[in-house]
Design an enzyme around this catalytic site. Sequence first.
Site, mmCIF file in Angstrom:
data_model
loop_
_atom_site.group_PDB
_atom_site.id
_atom_site.type_symbol
_atom_site.label_atom_id
_atom_site.label_comp_id
_atom_site.label_asym_id
_atom_site.label_seq_id
_atom_site.Cartn_x
_atom_site.Cartn_y
_atom_site.Cartn_z
ATOM 1 N N ASN A 48 0.824 -1.209 0.000
ATOM 2 C CA ASN A 48 0.000 0.000 0.000
ATOM 3 C C ASN A 48 0.857 1.258 0.000
ATOM 4 O O ASN A 48 0.604 2.213 -0.741
ATOM 5 C CB ASN A 48 -0.917 0.002 1.226
ATOM 6 C CG ASN A 48 -2.137 -0.876 1.039
ATOM 7 O OD1 ASN A 48 -2.557 -1.127 -0.084
ATOM 8 N ND2 ASN A 48 -2.696 -1.365 2.122
ATOM 9 N N GLU B 180 -5.932 -7.808 5.853
ATOM 10 C CA GLU B 180 -5.162 -8.696 4.979
ATOM 11 C C GLU B 180 -5.106 -10.122 5.497
ATOM 12 O O GLU B 180 -4.263 -10.906 5.084
ATOM 13 C CB GLU B 180 -3.738 -8.146 4.793
ATOM 14 C CG GLU B 180 -2.901 -8.108 6.045
ATOM 15 C CD GLU B 180 -2.995 -6.800 6.798
ATOM 16 O OE1 GLU B 180 -2.029 -6.452 7.481
ATOM 17 O OE2 GLU B 180 -4.029 -6.112 6.698
#
Length: 355
Positions: free
Chosen positions: A224, A259
């Site tokens: 990210n 995640e």
Amino acid sequence: MVKVLDEHERTMAFAEVALGQIRSLRQTAIPRNYEIWYVYATGYNAPLNKIINETLARNGKLTEADLEQIYETYLSHIKTTDRIDKVGARVIGEIDDVMKVLGEALGMTGSYDASLSGATAKLASAKNRDQIKAIVETLLRSTSEMRETNKALEDRLTLSKNEISNLQQSLEAIRAESLTDPLTGLGNRKYFDRMIGMAVQSALASGEPLSLLLFDIDHFKSFNDSYGHLTGDQVLRLVGLSLKQTIKGQDITARYGGEEFAVVLPNTALRQALTVADHIRRAVMAKELKKKSTGEILGRVTISVGVSMLKEGDDTDALIERADACLYAAKRNGRNRVICEADPEFAVESHSRVA
């Protein structure tokens, strides 16, 4: 006109607050985040505002996982509830229409019954052929009207049956959607909580083995930070696709949160579960991550996996807790590996947590 302008200015003020929050916290301006901050600006959803304020006070920021959890908890269920309410209203409307038609049919039946009773009395007192003919013609008209009423009722009930069947399918679709993670297409946390509870109860009752895999994408935050949240979403979809291609049959797959993913394996002992876990790990690692906008190869994704097996006297929480400890042991010991509760690393992890 003044009222319209006031409403315009009021909503634009909310929009400016929402965009200001996104800008100041350097979040992606995707619809989900905009909706969260717009609702925050209105102040209509007090629990949402409370959790945002508490998280910001504690951490000084909102992570992607925080935003997703806030949306799932405080906003997405509202949309589902609204849709269910609309379908429910249509069902009630359909039932009201059917009841009205049935009422009319009952009235017609009463009228027809009165006609039959009157005809019986008239036939008993009829003195000639013309009188009998007139009575029979009246009966034929009443019978024809009754037949038409019954046909109309049958057609209306058929339409209602089809409409209610369609509404039932809509409710099933809403239910399935409420249990599905929109990004990966896997079950969401709500689905996981429901299914693992049922699976644990069944395994304890039957004495059959049951194993749980919890796994986490390695260095997900760096994806990210380095490539942006769209690439992070691509990583999550890649892992979800690997799971769909690897896990079949009665096994239960879900996005556990952020995640993290989970797989419940009914009728599966620890050794078999380890084989499945490593197969998933290799399947994920085999896929190259490519940036869609440029075609740039970003490398390969790896996962760490923790595996536990249901024991006598266990409950769901105990099974999850051991798998979670194994997962953290896998991450502490270099990542991209599978560790189960029979491994020495698990004992060290458990000891360090207790200490």
